[in-house]
Design a protein around this motif. Sequence first.
Motif, PDB file in Angstrom:
ATOM      1  N   ASP A 205      14.924  77.130 -47.068  1.00 32.55           N
ATOM      2  CA  ASP A 205      15.978  76.111 -47.066  1.00 32.55           C
ATOM      3  C   ASP A 205      15.408  74.704 -47.194  1.00 32.55           C
ATOM      4  O   ASP A 205      16.141  73.728 -47.098  1.00 32.55           O
ATOM      5  CB  ASP A 205      16.779  76.195 -45.767  1.00 32.55           C
ATOM      6  N   CYS A 206      14.096  74.615 -47.375  1.00 38.73           N
ATOM      7  CA  CYS A 206      13.434  73.317 -47.450  1.00 38.73           C
ATOM      8  C   CYS A 206      12.632  73.252 -48.747  1.00 38.73           C
ATOM      9  O   CYS A 206      12.456  74.263 -49.430  1.00 38.73           O
ATOM     10  CB  CYS A 206      12.511  73.135 -46.248  1.00 38.73           C
ATOM     11  N   PRO A 207      12.138  72.062 -49.099  1.00 41.84           N
ATOM     12  CA  PRO A 207      11.274  71.976 -50.278  1.00 41.84           C
ATOM     13  C   PRO A 207      10.013  72.820 -50.089  1.00 41.84           C
ATOM     14  O   PRO A 207       9.465  72.894 -48.984  1.00 41.84           O
ATOM     15  CB  PRO A 207      10.908  70.491 -50.362  1.00 41.84           C
ATOM     16  N   VAL A 208       9.559  73.452 -51.167  1.00 45.17           N
ATOM     17  CA  VAL A 208       8.351  74.281 -51.136  1.00 45.17           C
ATOM     18  C   VAL A 208       7.373  73.725 -52.162  1.00 45.17           C
ATOM     19  O   VAL A 208       7.733  73.509 -53.317  1.00 45.17           O
ATOM     20  CB  VAL A 208       8.662  75.756 -51.464  1.00 45.17           C
ATOM     21  N   LEU A 209       6.145  73.489 -51.717  1.00 46.30           N
ATOM     22  CA  LEU A 209       5.077  73.031 -52.601  1.00 46.30           C
ATOM     23  C   LEU A 209       4.106  74.193 -52.781  1.00 46.30           C
ATOM     24  O   LEU A 209       3.466  74.621 -51.825  1.00 46.30           O
ATOM     25  CB  LEU A 209       4.368  71.821 -51.997  1.00 46.30           C
ATOM     26  N   ALA A 210       4.033  74.733 -53.984  1.00 44.31           N
ATOM     27  CA  ALA A 210       3.128  75.838 -54.297  1.00 44.31           C
ATOM     28  C   ALA A 210       1.856  75.254 -54.899  1.00 44.31           C
ATOM     29  O   ALA A 210       1.891  74.633 -55.961  1.00 44.31           O
ATOM     30  CB  ALA A 210       3.786  76.812 -55.263  1.00 44.31           C
ATOM     31  N   VAL A 211       0.736  75.444 -54.200  1.00 45.09           N
ATOM     32  CA  VAL A 211      -0.534  74.851 -54.598  1.00 45.09           C
ATOM     33  C   VAL A 211      -1.329  75.869 -55.414  1.00 45.09           C
ATOM     34  O   VAL A 211      -1.638  76.954 -54.907  1.00 45.09           O
ATOM     35  CB  VAL A 211      -1.344  74.415 -53.356  1.00 45.09           C
ATOM     36  N   PRO A 212      -1.670  75.537 -56.659  1.00 45.56           N
ATOM     37  CA  PRO A 212      -2.443  76.483 -57.468  1.00 45.56           C
ATOM     38  C   PRO A 212      -3.873  76.592 -56.942  1.00 45.56           C
ATOM     39  O   PRO A 212      -4.359  75.687 -56.259  1.00 45.56           O
ATOM     40  CB  PRO A 212      -2.413  75.861 -58.872  1.00 45.56           C
ATOM     41  N   PRO A 213      -4.546  77.677 -57.268  1.00 43.19           N
ATOM     42  CA  PRO A 213      -5.926  77.829 -56.798  1.00 43.19           C
ATOM     43  C   PRO A 213      -6.854  76.825 -57.482  1.00 43.19           C
ATOM     44  O   PRO A 213      -6.581  76.357 -58.595  1.00 43.19           O
ATOM     45  CB  PRO A 213      -6.291  79.264 -57.185  1.00 43.19           C
ATOM     46  N   SER A 214      -7.934  76.524 -56.828  1.00 43.74           N
ATOM     47  CA  SER A 214      -8.946  75.642 -57.394  1.00 43.74           C
ATOM     48  C   SER A 214      -9.570  76.297 -58.617  1.00 43.74           C
ATOM     49  O   SER A 214      -9.732  77.517 -58.665  1.00 43.74           O
ATOM     50  CB  SER A 214     -10.030  75.375 -56.342  1.00 43.74           C
ATOM     51  N   PRO A 215      -9.957  75.522 -59.605  1.00 44.86           N
ATOM     52  CA  PRO A 215     -10.641  76.111 -60.758  1.00 44.86           C
ATOM     53  C   PRO A 215     -11.958  76.776 -60.364  1.00 44.86           C
ATOM     54  O   PRO A 215     -12.462  77.634 -61.075  1.00 44.86           O
ATOM     55  CB  PRO A 215     -10.896  74.918 -61.683  1.00 44.86           C
ATOM     56  N   LEU A 216     -12.510  76.393 -59.231  1.00 45.82           N
ATOM     57  CA  LEU A 216     -13.764  76.985 -58.780  1.00 45.82           C
ATOM     58  C   LEU A 216     -13.593  78.432 -58.319  1.00 45.82           C
ATOM     59  O   LEU A 216     -14.569  79.167 -58.228  1.00 45.82           O
ATOM     60  CB  LEU A 216     -14.359  76.153 -57.640  1.00 45.82           C
TER      61      LEU A 216
END
Length: 195
Positions: free
Chosen positions: A157-168
């Motif tokens: 019910d809230c904003p969701v920030l999906a963080v992609p994996p590091s290129p490393l």
Amino acid sequence: MRATGAGVGGASGAGDDGRPDAGRRRVVVGVGGSPGSLAALHRAVYEARRSGADLLAVLAWEPPGGTYAYRRAVCPLPLEDLRQDAGRRLLDALGSAFGPDGPEVPFQAVVVQGATGPALVESAGEDDLLVVGTGGRGPLRRALLPSVARYCVAHADCPVLAVPPSPLVGDLAAVQRRIGLHLPVDARELTADSR
């Protein structure tokens, strides 16, 4: 298990009952110890610092094989031992990410029994920001395991920030494959100068 840490200035941002102060926005982040969850944890701290919010680090756990298998086990491990192990994993992940000084924002760390997606969605309120790592998922993992990030985006019910994996992460996986196959690894391949 609940751990509360003091941020810069020594204020924990928690009331007498250990819950965050009423009216304060929180940044809720799922922590598992994987490189993807550590990237999400660092981004969550950035967002908490930027917005003046409290950080709530959540590690969700289930008994080995899931709740159904646990109930049917002949000699299951005590749930309290499993919960304490999850608490140690959470504190280890926080220690790995930030060292002894902590994240330098007001934070709480909680361990929740249950599936990761639903536990994170239930932990986040309407006014919070939920931060999750997307992880590196190949076709096989996508087919067999549900995506926590997709669950959170669909149900929160809230904003969701999906963080992609590091290129490393890809480079690390390649090195691990080479080691697993007993192939030589040249550290010069990993440095930016040789690329």
